[in-house]
Scaffold this active site. Structure first.
Site, short mmCIF file in Angstrom:
data_model
loop_
_atom_site.label_atom_id
_atom_site.label_comp_id
_atom_site.label_asym_id
_atom_site.label_seq_id
_atom_site.Cartn_x
_atom_site.Cartn_y
_atom_site.Cartn_z
N GLU A 193 0.92 -1.26 -0.07
CA GLU A 193 0.01 -0.03 -0.12
C GLU A 193 0.76 1.45 -0.08
O GLU A 193 0.59 2.38 -0.83
CB GLU A 193 -1.01 0.02 1.21
CG GLU A 193 -2.11 -0.96 1.02
CD GLU A 193 -2.97 -0.89 2.42
OE1 GLU A 193 -3.15 0.22 2.80
OE2 GLU A 193 -3.55 -1.99 2.94
N SER A 276 6.34 -19.41 2.12
CA SER A 276 6.60 -20.85 2.68
C SER A 276 6.08 -21.70 1.52
O SER A 276 5.19 -21.29 0.65
CB SER A 276 5.69 -21.23 3.88
OG SER A 276 6.06 -20.31 4.99
N ASP A 354 -5.06 -10.12 2.54
CA ASP A 354 -5.00 -8.81 2.88
C ASP A 354 -5.88 -8.48 4.09
O ASP A 354 -7.00 -8.27 4.15
CB ASP A 354 -5.41 -7.85 1.66
CG ASP A 354 -5.13 -6.25 2.07
OD1 ASP A 354 -4.55 -6.15 3.14
OD2 ASP A 354 -5.24 -5.47 1.19
N ASP A 357 -5.19 -2.38 6.52
CA ASP A 357 -5.45 -1.27 5.61
C ASP A 357 -4.94 -0.13 6.46
O ASP A 357 -4.63 -0.09 7.74
CB ASP A 357 -6.97 -1.08 5.54
CG ASP A 357 -7.48 -2.13 4.41
OD1 ASP A 357 -6.65 -2.68 3.70
OD2 ASP A 357 -8.45 -2.10 4.21
#
Length: 845
Positions: A193, A276, A354, A357
């Site tokens: 972001e 991973s 996600d 924010d």
């Protein structure tokens, strides 16, 4: 004179002997008792701890209380310094341990509120989980009782030379809080972001989009197909365009970047994009006739490793003691994090969802703007105890979206003085200045029951119980793979994943409008999952979980899928013409060192006309198979070229705080640009003439050859990738900042390793800073559910956290070579492997 000389010689011998004795005693003072008998207060009955030659303990107890009590005791025997640093990190109290140099870190963690979040989490846990954690804490404290200084670890003796510090008792919150550090290291998208916003300040929107290309699901398929999960639900958020941020806001975001990256490596070393690998194969494709499961989490390297191998066994399985589990634990947390019991096996990779924010906030004094009204900021005082100094008080502020992380140090309180905000809305934080503040909304700050989930996993008997445990696993958001003794395989994406009213999480958003709120979380039943898929295998490597038309947004920034695609290619190749996959094949795939970006870029490099001194290096690439073992000369040259391509094409055009680190996103960016020889990215902005792709690549090749010649000799065939690409096992506290003698005492020697960034053998490096390893497969395991004793595992370092102990670094050479150790599980196999047995008894019996 002869007499004086004799006396002086004798005195030197005595002093030297005394110094040697002191060093020996200090180093060995904390080595644990591993044989014989110990009597401890707080035990209910006899407990046995069997260790193999690697020091890996298997605990056998009659009650769950005794099982976790001894787990705490044994982990403290081997790793208490590490545990102590972990808890001070999550509590935001490193200054109490190390002094004023950690005030900035403590301020940031107090601002995030990790310890406060842990308190809320603890309140939600089941009574059984609280009992397990309390027993674990009692075991740690039994070890601490009567010990101090060198008896707890060499680091405490070294620390005492700088500050006065004595560890306090362990608490249940110390254990619960550690999941906050895990969630922080495995959060996704926050840095992207910021980077998008900062790039948008220097580049046109089209070029910013080129730096974040869409994933090609036709080339890199998602983890699960669309039909593997029920459809329906809310529509995905509408994409947010690049916000027209004033310069003040961009400056603020750049400061936040530096603050986040300044976090010390006292927990997991600072590492963007931790990843991973994991995959599971159905028995119809295996030589055993039952599933095989592989997992290797990619994290920053630590010494000792973040993982601690251990078995926890109830001597008589019952509802009061339902555990017979083994695998990888985390020092400071009870239970097994990744591993298997007698029925099921599981592994984790970062899901890349996600879950965080950034909100730009308009602040005026002690108020913030929201939907046309001013609301009071939440505010609290935090007092930091600082070794050798007076306590420091910091003010933490928050909006409805979360803590103002831009308040976290003096520089960031000057929040964008040039931001053109109307006078009535100008921010006036307590440090002065005006502009925007930055708040973080993050699911890990919500109350959750993840600790309950870990114990539920440890005793799960089937797919239904596994999914029930996963439903309580909130943070960090992960991919979970599953196999059981009945022959079933599965996949589940757990975690709290927000649903956004507007926006796609790609950019920081205005917090004052109310248009970018979270409206809820994806229901667990709607999260992607798969059970016995038709393909017969499931591979996860932080790539896209599920493609359209899945109705929810999971992430704009998953891994680009190069590792998962290579794993799938290897699985298909291993099963061609009816062949079967063996456990050894699973380990071999974990060590796959094929470079997909080399396969794409080298055909362009070998066609170029270069100067005579570069031609010899260029010839290395002509017959190269694109693999990167430590002994490879082509890999050495190629990676130097790759770093220079990134520098010349991108680094100079982007803000300094935006990293061009060479990871999978840069693979995707360059792959898409290569066919366009006249793209603006190939042009050198520092020259008046227009350059093209071939000119930039030629420049990179010639500079790379010259640099390699100066550093490693003029014969390209003698260059070695492992000479550049080294891993130095490093104690993440005193081993990074202490004087040379301390580093020598605590750290390992540099090791040449193969692999590379975004390869299956993911020994990553930051291309901006060189080729030293910054990310590793932190452990590797292959579970054979047909016969658990045929499973294998390896840790990065060793069981012991005590320097000079035989088990401090003893697994490193095997890890370096891609080898694994036998993983004993049954009582018979454990007894056969046992080298030391310790019996613990109640004190008053």
């Amino acid at each position: 004179m002869k007499t004086v000389a004799a006396v002086l010689s004798f005195a030197l011998i005595v002093c030297g002997g005394a110094a040697t004795w002191y060093v020996y005693r200090t180093v060995h003072a904390a080595f644990p008792q591993v044989s014989g008998t110990l009597r401890l207060d707080g035990l209910n009955s006899r407990v046995e701890v069997d260790r193999d030659e690697r020091g890996i303990p298997q605990v056998y107890a009659g009650t769950a209380h005794d099982l976790f009590y001894v787990q705490g005791y044994v982990q403290a025997q081997d790793r208490f310094w590490q545990m102590d640093v972990y808890r001070h990190t999550t509590a935001g109290s490193l200054s109490d341990m190390f002094g004023p140099g950690q005030i900035g870190t403590d301020t940031f963690i107090r601002t995030l509120g990790w310890r406060r979040a842990a308190e809320r989490n603890y309140d939600r846990l089941s009574p059984a989980t609280k009992e397990y954690i309390a027993a674990y804490s009692a075991g740690v404290n039994a070890y601490l009782s009567g010990r101090s200084g060198a008896a707890l670890g060499l680091e405490y003796e070294l620390l005492s030379l700088r500050v006065s510090y004595q560890p306090h008792r362990w608490t249940s919150l110390d254990s619960v809080a550690w999941q906050m550090a895990l969630a922080w290291d495995l959060r996704n998208n926050v840095q992207q972001e910021i980077d998008r916003s900062l790039a948008a300040g220097k580049l046109p929107p089209r070029q910013v989009d080129e730096l974040y290309p869409p994933d090609r699901l036709d080339v890199h398929p998602p983890i699960v197909p669309q039909d593997a999960v029920a459809s329906g639900g809310a529509a995905r958020g509408k994409p947010a365009s690049a916000p027209d941020l004033p310069e003040g806001a961009r400056t603020q975001l750049a400061h936040v970047t530096e603050l986040i990256r300044s976090m010390p490596a006292a927990t997991l070393p600072v590492n963007d994009g931790a990843g991973s690998n994991s995959w599971v194969v159905s028995g119809r494709y295996t030589t055993t006739g039952k599933p095989l499961l592989a997992n290797d989490p990619h994290l920053g390297p630590e010494l000792p490793s973040i993982w601690y191998q251990m078995g926890l066994h109830c001597t008589r399985n019952s509802s009061n003691c339902p555990f017979d589990v083994t695998g990888f634990t985390i020092p400071g947390m009870p239970g097994v994090f990744i591993g298997h019991n007698d029925r099921v096996a599981w592994g984790f990779t970062n899901g890349a969802e996600d879950v965080a924010d950034l909100y730009l906030e308009k602040v005026r004094g002690n108020s913030y703007l929201y939907e046309g009204r001013w609301y009071p900021l939440e505010e609290r005082k935090e007092t930091l105890t600082v070794a050798g100094r007076k306590p420091v008080t910091v003010t933490v502020r928050a909006t409805r979206h979360g803590p103002l992380i831009s308040d976290a140090n003096d520089d960031l309180r000057e929040v964008g003085t040039s931001a053109p905000v109307p006078g009535s809305e100008r921010a006036a934080p307590h440090g002065g200045g005006s502009g925007y503040a930055v708040a973080l909304r993050w699911t890990a700050l919500n109350p959750n029951r993840t600790m309950d989930a870990l114990f539920e996993l440890d005793k799960a008997r089937n797919w239904t119980e596994f999914r029930s445990a996963a439903s309580d696993f909130s943070v960090p958001s992960q991919n979970m793979v599953y196999a059981d003794v009945e022959g079933n395989i599965g996949y589940q994406a757990p975690g709290q994943v927000p649903i956004r009213k507007r926006g796609d999480g790609a950019w920081p958003v205005p917090g004052w409008t109310g248009a970018y709120e979270w409206t809820g979380y994806i229901p667990f039943g709607k999260l992607p999952h798969a059970y016995n898929p038709a393909a017969g295998y499931i591979a996860t490597a932080n790539n896209t979980i599920i493609g359209p038309p899945y109705p929810y947004l999971l992430s704009k920034d998953p891994d680009y899928g190069y590792r998962s695609t290579e794993i799938l290619r290897q699985l298909r190749q291993a099963t061609v013409n009816g062949r079967k996959i063996s456990p050894a094949d699973m380990s071999r795939i974990q060590s796959d060192q094929y470079s997909p970006i080399a396969a794409s870029l080298v055909p362009y490099l070998t066609k170029l006309k270069v100067n005579d001194s570069t031609a010899k290096a260029q010839s290395l690439l002509e017959e190269w198979d694109f693999t990167q073992p430590a002994t490879s000369a082509p890999a050495a040259y190629f990676n130097q070229v790759w770093a220079l391509v990134l520098r010349h094409a991108f680094a100079g055009r982007l803000p300094k705080s935006v990293r061009v680190d060479g990871g999978s996103r840069w693979f995707a960016v360059v792959e898409r640009l290569l066919p366009d020889a006249s793209s603006a990215w190939w042009d050198n902005p520092d020259t008046k003439r227009r350059e093209n792709r071939d000119q930039l690549l030629t420049r990179a090749m010639e500079e790379a050859a010259a640099q390699m010649g100066r550093a490693y000799g003029t014969d390209p065939k003698a260059w070695r990738w492992g000479a550049m690409h080294t891993l130095t096992p490093t104690n993440q506290t005193l081993g990074t900042a202490g004087p040379g003698i301390v580093k020598w005492l605590l750290n390992g020697s540099p090791l040449p390793v193969g692999g590379g960034t975004a390869l299956v053998d993911a020994t990553g490096y930051n291309a901006e800073k060189g080729f030293a390893v910054t990310m590793v497969p932190s452990m590797r395991m292959v579970v054979d559910v047909s016969a658990f004793d045929r499973s294998t595992w390896i840790n990065l370092t060793g069981a012991s956290g005590h320097a000079f102990h035989p088990n401090y670094l003893d697994q490193v050479p095997l890890w370096q070579q891609g080898r694994t150790l036998p993983w004993s599980y049954s009582r018979t196999a454990v007894r056969a492997a046992t080298k030391h047995s310790l019996v613990l008894l109640p004190r008053h019996t």
